[in-house]
Design a protein around this motif. Structure first.
Motif, PDB file in Angstrom:
ATOM      1  N   ALA A  34      -7.748   8.465  21.542  1.00  0.00           N
ATOM      2  CA  ALA A  34      -7.480   7.527  20.439  1.00  0.00           C
ATOM      3  C   ALA A  34      -7.370   8.333  19.133  1.00  0.00           C
ATOM      4  O   ALA A  34      -7.466   9.566  19.133  1.00  0.00           O
ATOM      5  CB  ALA A  34      -8.602   6.495  20.354  1.00  0.00           C
ATOM      6  N   CYS A  35      -7.194   7.633  18.027  1.00  0.00           N
ATOM      7  CA  CYS A  35      -6.990   8.316  16.748  1.00  0.00           C
ATOM      8  C   CYS A  35      -8.192   9.167  16.331  1.00  0.00           C
ATOM      9  O   CYS A  35      -8.044  10.083  15.510  1.00  0.00           O
ATOM     10  CB  CYS A  35      -6.621   7.312  15.661  1.00  0.00           C
ATOM     11  N   LEU A  75     -13.955   0.833  23.944  1.00  0.00           N
ATOM     12  CA  LEU A  75     -13.341  -0.065  22.964  1.00  0.00           C
ATOM     13  C   LEU A  75     -13.104  -1.467  23.521  1.00  0.00           C
ATOM     14  O   LEU A  75     -12.964  -2.420  22.761  1.00  0.00           O
ATOM     15  CB  LEU A  75     -12.026   0.533  22.448  1.00  0.00           C
ATOM     16  N   LYS A 124     -16.796  -2.788  23.483  1.00  0.00           N
ATOM     17  CA  LYS A 124     -17.450  -2.472  22.194  1.00  0.00           C
ATOM     18  C   LYS A 124     -18.895  -2.034  22.418  1.00  0.00           C
ATOM     19  O   LYS A 124     -19.822  -2.479  21.725  1.00  0.00           O
ATOM     20  CB  LYS A 124     -17.406  -3.673  21.231  1.00  0.00           C
ATOM     21  N   GLY A 160     -15.314  -2.703  14.885  1.00  0.00           N
ATOM     22  CA  GLY A 160     -15.088  -2.427  16.308  1.00  0.00           C
ATOM     23  C   GLY A 160     -14.090  -1.323  16.583  1.00  0.00           C
ATOM     24  O   GLY A 160     -13.534  -1.242  17.675  1.00  0.00           O
ATOM     25  N   GLN A 161     -13.851  -0.471  15.593  1.00  0.00           N
ATOM     26  CA  GLN A 161     -12.832   0.565  15.754  1.00  0.00           C
ATOM     27  C   GLN A 161     -13.410   1.965  15.617  1.00  0.00           C
ATOM     28  O   GLN A 161     -14.380   2.175  14.880  1.00  0.00           O
ATOM     29  CB  GLN A 161     -11.737   0.392  14.692  1.00  0.00           C
ATOM     30  N   VAL A 162     -12.772   2.903  16.316  1.00  0.00           N
ATOM     31  CA  VAL A 162     -13.027   4.323  16.081  1.00  0.00           C
ATOM     32  C   VAL A 162     -11.889   4.830  15.205  1.00  0.00           C
ATOM     33  O   VAL A 162     -10.826   4.202  15.185  1.00  0.00           O
ATOM     34  CB  VAL A 162     -13.080   5.102  17.418  1.00  0.00           C
ATOM     35  N   PRO A 163     -12.103   5.933  14.485  1.00  0.00           N
ATOM     36  CA  PRO A 163     -13.306   6.768  14.436  1.00  0.00           C
ATOM     37  C   PRO A 163     -14.366   6.212  13.489  1.00  0.00           C
ATOM     38  O   PRO A 163     -14.063   5.475  12.562  1.00  0.00           O
ATOM     39  CB  PRO A 163     -12.757   8.088  13.878  1.00  0.00           C
ATOM     40  N   GLU A 201     -12.699   4.619   8.979  1.00  0.00           N
ATOM     41  CA  GLU A 201     -11.302   4.791   8.524  1.00  0.00           C
ATOM     42  C   GLU A 201     -10.883   6.266   8.566  1.00  0.00           C
ATOM     43  O   GLU A 201     -11.480   7.127   7.894  1.00  0.00           O
ATOM     44  CB  GLU A 201     -11.074   4.218   7.113  1.00  0.00           C
ATOM     45  N   ASN A 202      -9.816   6.491   9.321  1.00  0.00           N
ATOM     46  CA  ASN A 202      -9.293   7.861   9.471  1.00  0.00           C
ATOM     47  C   ASN A 202      -9.108   8.573   8.133  1.00  0.00           C
ATOM     48  O   ASN A 202      -9.519   9.723   7.979  1.00  0.00           O
ATOM     49  CB  ASN A 202      -7.940   7.811  10.195  1.00  0.00           C
ATOM     50  N   HIS A 204       0.796   5.269  12.125  1.00  0.00           N
ATOM     51  CA  HIS A 204      -0.208   4.880  13.114  1.00  0.00           C
ATOM     52  C   HIS A 204      -0.192   3.361  13.341  1.00  0.00           C
ATOM     53  O   HIS A 204       0.216   2.884  14.389  1.00  0.00           O
ATOM     54  CB  HIS A 204      -1.585   5.393  12.659  1.00  0.00           C
ATOM     55  N   ARG A 205      -0.596   2.623  12.314  1.00  0.00           N
ATOM     56  CA  ARG A 205      -0.716   1.169  12.504  1.00  0.00           C
ATOM     57  C   ARG A 205       0.652   0.483  12.526  1.00  0.00           C
ATOM     58  O   ARG A 205       0.876  -0.445  13.294  1.00  0.00           O
ATOM     59  CB  ARG A 205      -1.594   0.561  11.406  1.00  0.00           C
ATOM     60  N   TYR A 258      -4.055  14.686  12.334  1.00  0.00           N
ATOM     61  CA  TYR A 258      -3.752  13.252  12.486  1.00  0.00           C
ATOM     62  C   TYR A 258      -2.337  13.059  13.042  1.00  0.00           C
ATOM     63  O   TYR A 258      -2.132  12.292  13.997  1.00  0.00           O
ATOM     64  CB  TYR A 258      -3.911  12.568  11.121  1.00  0.00           C
ATOM     65  N   TRP A 288       0.806  10.192  21.394  1.00  0.00           N
ATOM     66  CA  TRP A 288       0.953   8.856  21.996  1.00  0.00           C
ATOM     67  C   TRP A 288       2.375   8.595  22.456  1.00  0.00           C
ATOM     68  O   TRP A 288       2.618   7.633  23.174  1.00  0.00           O
ATOM     69  CB  TRP A 288       0.514   7.766  21.006  1.00  0.00           C
TER      70      TRP A 288
HETATM   71  N1  LIG Z   1      -7.672   1.415   9.971  1.00  0.00           N
HETATM   72  C1  LIG Z   1      -8.378   2.127  10.999  1.00  0.00           C
HETATM   73  C2  LIG Z   1      -7.665   1.937  12.331  1.00  0.00           C
HETATM   74  C3  LIG Z   1      -8.373   2.657  13.444  1.00  0.00           C
HETATM   75  C4  LIG Z   1      -7.800   2.287  14.797  1.00  0.00           C
HETATM   76  O1  LIG Z   1      -6.677   1.789  14.912  1.00  0.00           O
HETATM   77  N2  LIG Z   1      -8.582   2.590  15.847  1.00  0.00           N
HETATM   78  C5  LIG Z   1      -8.188   2.183  17.174  1.00  0.00           C
HETATM   79  C6  LIG Z   1      -8.084   3.377  18.106  1.00  0.00           C
HETATM   80  S1  LIG Z   1      -6.744   4.475  17.636  1.00  0.00           S
HETATM   81  C7  LIG Z   1      -9.249   1.246  17.706  1.00  0.00           C
HETATM   82  O2  LIG Z   1     -10.426   1.500  17.547  1.00  0.00           O
HETATM   83  N3  LIG Z   1      -8.808   0.179  18.361  1.00  0.00           N
HETATM   84  C8  LIG Z   1      -9.680  -0.801  18.935  1.00  0.00           C
HETATM   85  C9  LIG Z   1      -9.623  -2.115  18.218  1.00  0.00           C
HETATM   86  O3  LIG Z   1      -8.939  -2.240  17.183  1.00  0.00           O
HETATM   87  O4  LIG Z   1     -10.255  -3.054  18.721  1.00  0.00           O
HETATM   88  C10 LIG Z   1      -8.464   3.624  10.665  1.00  0.00           C
HETATM   89  O5  LIG Z   1      -7.511   4.159  10.062  1.00  0.00           O
HETATM   90  O6  LIG Z   1      -9.464   4.261  11.011  1.00  0.00           O
END
Ligand SMILES: N[C@@H](CCC(=O)N[C@@H](CS)C(=O)NCC(=O)O)C(=O)O
Length: 203
Positions: A9-10, A32, A35, A50-53, A65-66, A102-103, A154, A161
Motif C-alpha cells: 500500500a502507499c 485494512l 481494521k 482507518g488508513q495507512v500510513p 497522511e502520506n 494517488h487518490r 512516493y 500499482w
Molecule cells: N489521504 C491519505 C490516503 C491514504 C490511503 O489511501 N491509504 C490506503 C492504502 S494506500 C488505505 O489505507 N486504504 C484503506 C481505506 O481507505 O479503508 C494519505 O495520503 O495518507
C-alpha cells in the motif's frame, strides 16, 4: 518510530524513505479489511480514518497522511529531504502525488467499489497527470533536485500499482525509465521485496 503499514500500500513510500535514510523503525502490519492490528487490536483506535500510513514518533506523536509523514521524514533525515526552495518544491510534489495521482487516479482504479464510470473518468484524468510527470522527468533523474527524496519514494510506490491497474504507459517513456531506475536502487529493491513477500503471505 513505529510505522503502521499494509504490504504494497502507499505506506511502502515511508518504508522506502526509511531504508534510503538508513533509519530504524518498528513495522506494524494492519489488516485494512478488518481494521485490526496483528494482535487483533483495533486499528481505528490508532487512526480513526482507518488508513495507512500512520507513524508514531519516538516522542509518542501519532501522525497520519502520506504528505505529512513524508515531509516529517524529509526534515528529520536530510538524506531523503531537500534544502532551501527545493524543500517547498518537495511539498508541492507530495501534494500533487497524493491528491492528483494517488487518490485521483490510482486509488479509484484500484477500488473494489468504484463503478465503471468512475474508473473511466480516472483513466481520462490520468493522461494530463502522467504527461506532466513524463515532461518533468524528461531531463532529470529525480522529481526534485538532483538526488533521491521522499517524493521519489512516493511516486515509485504509486507506479508499482500499475502492475494491477495496467494503464498504458507507452506514451510516457521518461516516466517508465524513471520507474525502472528507482526499482534498481538497493533500498527500494529491499523494501519492495520484503513487502511483496508479506503481501503474498497474507493473500
Ligand atoms: N489521504 C491519505 C490516503 C491514504 C490511503 O489511501 N491509504 C490506503 C492504502 S494506500 C488505505 O489505507 N486504504 C484503506 C481505506 O481507505 O479503508 C494519505 O495520503 O495518507
Amino acid at each position: 518510530m513505529d510505522l503502521y503499514f499494509s504490504p504494497l500500500a502507499c505506506s511502502l513510500a515511508t518504508r522506502i524513505s526509511l531504508y534510503e535514510a538508513g533509519a530504524e523503525a518498528r513495522f506494524l502490519p494492519v489488516d485494512l479489511k478488518t481494521k485490526t492490528l496483528g494482535d487483533g487490536a483495533d486499528f481505528l483506535a490508532v487512526n480513526p480514518k482507518g488508513q495507512v500510513p500512520v507513524i508514531r514518533t519516538d516522542d509518542g506523536e501519532v501522525l497520519t497522511e502520506n504528505a505529512a509523514i513524508l515531509s516529517y521524514l524529509a526534515e528529520r533525515h536530510p538524506a531523503v529531504g531537500a534544502d532551501g526552495f527545493e524543500a517547498v518544491r518537495l511539498r508541492e510534489w507530495l501534494s500533487f502525488l497524493g491528491s492528483e495521482l494517488h487518490r485521483g487516479v490510482f486509488g479509484v482504479l484500484l477500488s473494489h467499489v468504484a463503478g465503471d464510470g468512475a474508473k473511466a473518468f480516472a483513466r481520462t484524468e490520468s493522461v494530463a497527470r502522467l504527461t506532466h510527470l513524463n515532461q518533468r522527468l524528461k531531463d532529470r533523474d529525480f522529481l526534485v533536485g538532483d538526488r533521491f527524496t521522499v517524493a521519489d519514494a512516493y511516486l515509485t510506490t504509486i507506479l508499482n500499482w500499475n502492475q494491477a491497474v495496467r494503464l498504458d504507459l507507452e506514451p510516457y517513456p521518461h516516466l517508465v525509465a524513471y520507474h525502472r531506475r528507482m526499482l534498481s536502487r538497493p533500498a527500494v529493491l529491499k523494501a519492495v521485496a520484503e513487502e511483496r513477500e508479506l503481501y503474498a503471505a497474507a493473500a
